[in-house]
Each structure stands twice: as structure tokens, then as C-alpha cells.
Design a protein around this motif. Structure first.
Motif, short mmCIF file in Angstrom:
data_model
loop_
_atom_site.label_atom_id
_atom_site.label_comp_id
_atom_site.label_asym_id
_atom_site.label_seq_id
_atom_site.Cartn_x
_atom_site.Cartn_y
_atom_site.Cartn_z
N UNK A 75 -7.41 6.00 6.25
CA UNK A 75 -6.27 5.19 6.58
C UNK A 75 -5.24 5.13 5.61
N UNK A 76 -5.40 5.52 4.26
CA UNK A 76 -4.38 5.42 3.32
C UNK A 76 -3.56 6.77 3.77
N UNK A 116 -10.40 0.64 -2.24
CA UNK A 116 -11.17 -0.53 -2.60
C UNK A 116 -10.62 -1.87 -2.46
N UNK A 117 -9.15 -1.75 -3.14
CA UNK A 117 -8.45 -2.91 -3.17
C UNK A 117 -8.45 -3.70 -1.95
N UNK A 157 -0.86 5.98 -7.01
CA UNK A 157 -1.91 5.28 -7.21
C UNK A 157 -3.25 6.28 -6.64
N UNK A 158 -4.43 6.36 -6.97
CA UNK A 158 -5.41 7.07 -6.13
C UNK A 158 -5.91 6.49 -5.00
N UNK A 210 0.91 -1.24 -0.05
CA UNK A 210 -0.17 0.08 0.02
C UNK A 210 1.05 1.11 -0.02
N UNK A 211 2.01 1.18 0.98
CA UNK A 211 2.74 2.47 0.91
C UNK A 211 3.67 2.78 -0.52
#
Length: 64
Positions: free
Chosen positions: A44-45, A36-37, A29-30, A21-22
Motif C-alpha cells: 500500500x505504501x 509498521x507505524x 523513510x523505509x 505517509x506520502x
């Protein structure tokens, strides 16, 4: 909400997934796509991006 409480809401993710994710954040990436993934809130992102949670996890190498 305490930082630890936010991290506890993401218990279903492994440190390897956090690292990916990081890396996706750094790649540009949006937030909505990443969230969603992994079935997490876009907030949290942002917490991951700014080191408010899982600051000890380094981004993964996802280069092709």
C-alpha cells in the motif's frame, strides 16, 4: 484488485495520515517503518508512492 478496493482497506487512516505517509515516502523513510507505524502492507505504501490510490492527497509538510 480494483483501486477502490485497495483504498477501502485503508479506511482506518485519515487523509491527514495519508498526507504524512506520502511526506515520509518523499523524505526517504523505509517502507517497512512506515507500514509498521500505520499497520498497513508495504504494498500500500508503494501504491501511495506511485499514485495508484489517494492520488488526490498531497504530501504534508513535515519539515522541522
Amino acid at each position: 484488485m480494483a483501486t477502490n478496493e485497495v483504498g477501502n482497506r485503508m479506511k482506518h487512516l485519515s487523509k491527514a495520515e495519508i498526507a504524512i505517509i506520502k511526506a515520509r515516502i518523499l523524505r526517504g523513510d523505509r517502507y517497512v517503518d512506515i507500514a509498521s507505524d500505520y499497520r498497513i502492507n508495504q504494498g500500500r505504501i508503494a501504491d501511495l508512492k506511485f499514485g495508484r490510490i489517494f492520488a488526490d492527497v498531497e504530501p504534508a509538510d513535515i519539515s522541522d
